[in-house]
Design a protein around this motif. Structure first.
Motif, mmCIF file in Angstrom:
data_model
loop_
_atom_site.group_PDB
_atom_site.id
_atom_site.type_symbol
_atom_site.label_atom_id
_atom_site.label_comp_id
_atom_site.label_asym_id
_atom_site.label_seq_id
_atom_site.Cartn_x
_atom_site.Cartn_y
_atom_site.Cartn_z
ATOM 1 N N LEU A 44 0.810 -1.222 0.000
ATOM 2 C CA LEU A 44 0.000 0.000 0.000
ATOM 3 C C LEU A 44 0.846 1.277 0.000
ATOM 4 C CD1 LEU A 44 -2.607 -1.218 2.624
ATOM 5 C CD2 LEU A 44 -3.071 -0.801 0.202
ATOM 6 N N GLY A 45 2.148 1.140 0.233
ATOM 7 C CA GLY A 45 3.026 2.307 0.253
ATOM 8 C C GLY A 45 2.818 3.195 1.467
ATOM 9 N N ILE A 46 2.538 2.552 2.617
ATOM 10 C CA ILE A 46 2.299 3.281 3.863
ATOM 11 C C ILE A 46 3.149 2.658 4.971
ATOM 12 C CG2 ILE A 46 -0.044 4.009 3.262
ATOM 13 C CD1 ILE A 46 -1.117 1.651 4.934
ATOM 14 N N SER A 47 3.268 3.370 6.080
ATOM 15 C CA SER A 47 4.017 2.834 7.220
ATOM 16 C C SER A 47 3.150 1.826 7.983
ATOM 17 C CB SER A 47 4.432 3.968 8.162
ATOM 18 O OG SER A 47 3.289 4.496 8.816
ATOM 19 N N LEU A 48 3.806 1.023 8.803
ATOM 20 C CA LEU A 48 3.083 0.076 9.655
ATOM 21 C C LEU A 48 2.159 0.827 10.601
ATOM 22 C CD1 LEU A 48 2.530 -2.803 10.629
ATOM 23 C CD2 LEU A 48 4.523 -2.595 12.124
ATOM 24 N N ASN A 49 2.611 1.974 11.116
ATOM 25 C CA ASN A 49 1.793 2.779 12.011
ATOM 26 C C ASN A 49 0.516 3.261 11.307
ATOM 27 O OD1 ASN A 49 1.402 4.107 14.585
ATOM 28 N ND2 ASN A 49 1.749 6.016 13.464
ATOM 29 N N THR A 50 0.651 3.742 10.071
ATOM 30 C CA THR A 50 -0.513 4.195 9.306
ATOM 31 C C THR A 50 -1.460 3.027 9.059
ATOM 32 O OG1 THR A 50 0.731 5.979 8.267
ATOM 33 C CG2 THR A 50 -1.257 5.238 7.123
ATOM 34 N N PHE A 51 -0.905 1.873 8.715
ATOM 35 C CA PHE A 51 -1.716 0.666 8.504
ATOM 36 C C PHE A 51 -2.514 0.343 9.765
ATOM 37 C CE2 PHE A 51 -1.890 -4.065 8.797
ATOM 38 C CZ PHE A 51 -2.847 -4.271 7.810
ATOM 39 N N ASN A 52 -1.859 0.374 10.914
ATOM 40 C CA ASN A 52 -2.564 0.082 12.167
ATOM 41 C C ASN A 52 -3.613 1.143 12.476
ATOM 42 O OD1 ASN A 52 -1.369 -2.396 12.836
ATOM 43 N ND2 ASN A 52 0.453 -1.358 13.588
ATOM 44 N N ASN A 53 -3.326 2.400 12.135
ATOM 45 C CA ASN A 53 -4.334 3.451 12.299
ATOM 46 C C ASN A 53 -5.557 3.167 11.426
ATOM 47 O OD1 ASN A 53 -2.782 4.875 14.147
ATOM 48 N ND2 ASN A 53 -1.954 6.277 12.618
ATOM 49 N N TYR A 54 -5.337 2.758 10.179
ATOM 50 C CA TYR A 54 -6.441 2.409 9.279
ATOM 51 C C TYR A 54 -7.296 1.297 9.885
ATOM 52 C CZ TYR A 54 -4.260 4.867 5.260
ATOM 53 O OH TYR A 54 -3.737 5.788 4.391
ATOM 54 N N ARG A 55 -6.655 0.302 10.466
ATOM 55 C CA ARG A 55 -7.357 -0.848 11.044
ATOM 56 C C ARG A 55 -8.243 -0.450 12.219
ATOM 57 N NH1 ARG A 55 -3.078 -5.420 12.427
ATOM 58 N NH2 ARG A 55 -4.999 -6.415 13.100
ATOM 59 N N ASN A 56 -7.867 0.634 12.903
ATOM 60 C CA ASN A 56 -8.544 1.001 14.141
ATOM 61 C C ASN A 56 -9.498 2.180 14.020
ATOM 62 O OD1 ASN A 56 -7.379 -1.029 15.813
ATOM 63 N ND2 ASN A 56 -5.455 0.076 15.672
ATOM 64 N N ILE A 57 -9.771 2.644 12.803
ATOM 65 C CA ILE A 57 -10.721 3.742 12.624
ATOM 66 C C ILE A 57 -12.112 3.234 12.996
ATOM 67 C CG2 ILE A 57 -11.801 5.341 10.983
ATOM 68 C CD1 ILE A 57 -9.205 5.168 9.322
ATOM 69 N N LEU A 58 -12.781 3.959 13.891
ATOM 70 C CA LEU A 58 -14.123 3.571 14.326
ATOM 71 C C LEU A 58 -15.172 4.165 13.408
ATOM 72 C CD1 LEU A 58 -13.753 3.976 18.193
ATOM 73 C CD2 LEU A 58 -13.529 1.890 16.824
ATOM 74 N N LEU A 59 -16.336 3.556 13.389
ATOM 75 C CA LEU A 59 -17.423 3.942 12.497
ATOM 76 C C LEU A 59 -17.775 5.416 12.604
ATOM 77 C CD1 LEU A 59 -19.174 2.655 10.351
ATOM 78 C CD2 LEU A 59 -20.831 2.095 12.107
ATOM 79 N N GLY A 60 -17.781 5.988 13.798
ATOM 80 C CA GLY A 60 -18.153 7.387 13.970
ATOM 81 C C GLY A 60 -17.017 8.379 13.796
ATOM 82 N N ASP A 61 -15.805 7.896 13.578
ATOM 83 C CA ASP A 61 -14.647 8.779 13.442
ATOM 84 C C ASP A 61 -14.697 9.583 12.146
ATOM 85 O OD1 ASP A 61 -13.661 7.748 15.792
ATOM 86 O OD2 ASP A 61 -12.064 6.561 14.866
ATOM 87 N N ARG A 62 -14.142 10.783 12.202
ATOM 88 C CA ARG A 62 -14.034 11.618 10.991
ATOM 89 C C ARG A 62 -12.865 11.170 10.127
ATOM 90 N NH1 ARG A 62 -14.845 17.831 11.753
ATOM 91 N NH2 ARG A 62 -14.708 17.517 9.528
#
Length: 94
Positions: free
Chosen positions: A33-51
């Motif tokens: 995906l061309g992203i960092s591991l931290n960004t990947f983990n952030n993507y995984r943890n986005i909640l439904l109500g998050d902006r």
């Protein structure tokens, strides 16, 4: 859906993999995906109500990699009337 529901089905997909494939996938997906591991983990943890959101190009890549149809990565169905119908209704108030 609860307040802790994830916006995207990334974890659902990953948790269905055997342990050795899960570990390998978590290592290679950020590179693909061309992203960092931290960004990947952030993507995984986005909640439904998050902006917060994942860029569209990355969502499309996830869907292709996970063999999903377009729009299947999201845990929420987006509904909207077609633009032609909205234009027939007249000015839209914001």
């Amino acid at each position: 859906m609860s307040n802790n529901t994830r916006k995207y089905k990334i974890n659902d997909f990953l948790l269905r993999l055997p342990v050795h494939q899960y570990r390998e996938t978590v290592k290679i997906l950020p590179k693909i995906l061309g992203i960092s591991l931290n960004t990947f983990n952030n993507y995984r943890n986005i909640l439904l109500g998050d902006r917060q959101d994942i860029p569209h190009e990355k969502v499309v890549l996830f869907e292709k990699l996970f063999e999903m149809r377009g729009g299947e990565l999201m845990n929420k169905e987006l509904r909207c009337k077609p633009l032609k119908e909205l234009l027939k209704q007249g000015p839209v108030e914001m």
